[in-house]
Design an enzyme around this catalytic site. Structure first.
Site, PDB file in Angstrom:
ATOM      1  N   ARG A   7       4.355  -3.909   1.371  1.00  0.00           N
ATOM      2  CA  ARG A   7       4.916  -2.617   0.989  1.00  0.00           C
ATOM      3  C   ARG A   7       4.208  -1.521   1.777  1.00  0.00           C
ATOM      4  NH1 ARG A   7       8.717  -4.890  -0.571  1.00  0.00           N
ATOM      5  NH2 ARG A   7       9.776  -4.755  -2.599  1.00  0.00           N
ATOM      6  N   HIS A  30      12.413  -3.173   7.697  1.00  0.00           N
ATOM      7  CA  HIS A  30      12.316  -3.847   6.401  1.00  0.00           C
ATOM      8  C   HIS A  30      13.215  -5.090   6.361  1.00  0.00           C
ATOM      9  CE1 HIS A  30      11.007  -2.926   2.030  1.00  0.00           C
ATOM     10  NE2 HIS A  30      11.180  -4.220   2.169  1.00  0.00           N
TER      11      HIS A  30
END
Length: 308
Positions: free
Chosen positions: A223, A271
């Site tokens: 993250r 991502h």
């Protein structure tokens, strides 16, 4: 009734078809079709504000992903409402490929050759074997453990760090603050797959990144809020960290004009290190729904105190 929701209507339609085929005995519906007063389970990725309050009979929420930090940050999610996350659904294999790609590129000096190409330089570098490279994995859950095992089989020296001790064949397991420092100090390549929790946010600050060996590499596929991006830039600019492969960021998309975009030592991906595979996700959630219907314990229950 089971409600399926994501921000993408086409994706919802695809999921509805797969869930209905997997569980013909159940009734699945989208937000615009469902009788909200009859919804017992919610399968979702991204929720409209106020939706949960409109579901008086809701018994559980199933996340269409392994990370649940955005769901847990919602003030309207009742503390006693069970939340289940995906444990793999094809993501471990993808994450392993992503990390392998970065580690192999570092071993073969591909980042240096790309910079030499841009400068018009032709210079061969001495080769290194996998056994010459120390790889550290931050996070030894289902996904991190799979990557650690694969890299160990590839011949790399692999260590991993987690909150509690783990036992993985041919992988040195470290934990706690002292273990984290030891991992950082002995990682030529550091690959982070940790979730976002109150304990992990800001974990990779300037002080900790500076513990990494000179000319090391950082891979962040966990993250974005785990990493101090400004500290990373400073260490890249002074050469202490040789290169970085980044899939996640504090703000996504990464803002236009951010210095990471054009940095010669940084590879950026949007991502995509490990994307939920629909069929595998449907199979896992369907199995959990059947377990709950039979009065059994379902897999992937999120521990609120831990954040995953």
């Amino acid at each position: 009734m089971i409600l399926v929701h994501t921000p993408n209507p086409k994706e919802v339609a695809a999921y509805l078809d797969l869930f209905q085929a997997a569980m013909p005995e159940e009734s699945f519906a989208s937000l615009d079709q469902a009788d909200l007063g009859q919804v017992r389970h919610l399968i979702a990725w991204g929720l409209p504000d106020g939706l949960i309050a409109r579901l008086p009979r809701l018994r559980a929420v199933f996340a269409l992903g392994a990370g649940v930090d955005k769901l847990l940050s919602r003030p309207d999610l009742p503390a006693d409402l069970p939340l289940y996350r995906l444990l793999d659904s094809g993501m471990a294999a993808q994450m392993t490929e992503y990390i392998r790609y970065g580690v192999l590129g570092y071993q073969r000096n591909m980042d240096i050759y790309r910079r030499q190409q841009a400068a018009g330089q032709w210079r061969m570098l001495a080769p290194r074997l996998p056994g010459d490279i120390r790889v550290g994995i931050l996070g030894l859950g289902e996904i991190g453990s799979a990557a650690a095992k694969a890299l160990s089989k590839d011949g790399y020296q692999v260590s991993g760090w987690s909150r509690s001790p783990k036992h993985i064949h041919h992988v040195r397991s470290l934990h706690g603050d002292a273990g984290l420092e030891k991992l950082l100090e002995n990682s030529d390549v550091l690959a982070c797959v940790l979730p976002s929790t109150p304990q992990t946010q800001g974990l990779l600050n300037g002080e900790r990144l500076s513990l990494m060996p000179p000319s090391s590499m950082l891979i962040n596929a966990g993250r974005g809020d785990l990493l101090d991006q400004d500290a990373l830039l400073a260490l890249l600019n002074n050469g202490h960290i040789r290169c970085a492969q980044l899939d996640v960021f504090a703000q996504e998309p990464l803002p236009h004009g951010h210095p990471l975009w054009q940095h010669p030592s940084v590879a950026i991906t949007p991502h995509i290190a490990a994307i939920t595979l629909r069929q595998q996700a449907v199979e896992q959630i369907a199995a959990n729904l059947r377990k709950l219907a039979a009065g059994q314990e379902a897999d992937g229950l999120v521990m609120r105190s831990q954040g995953y």
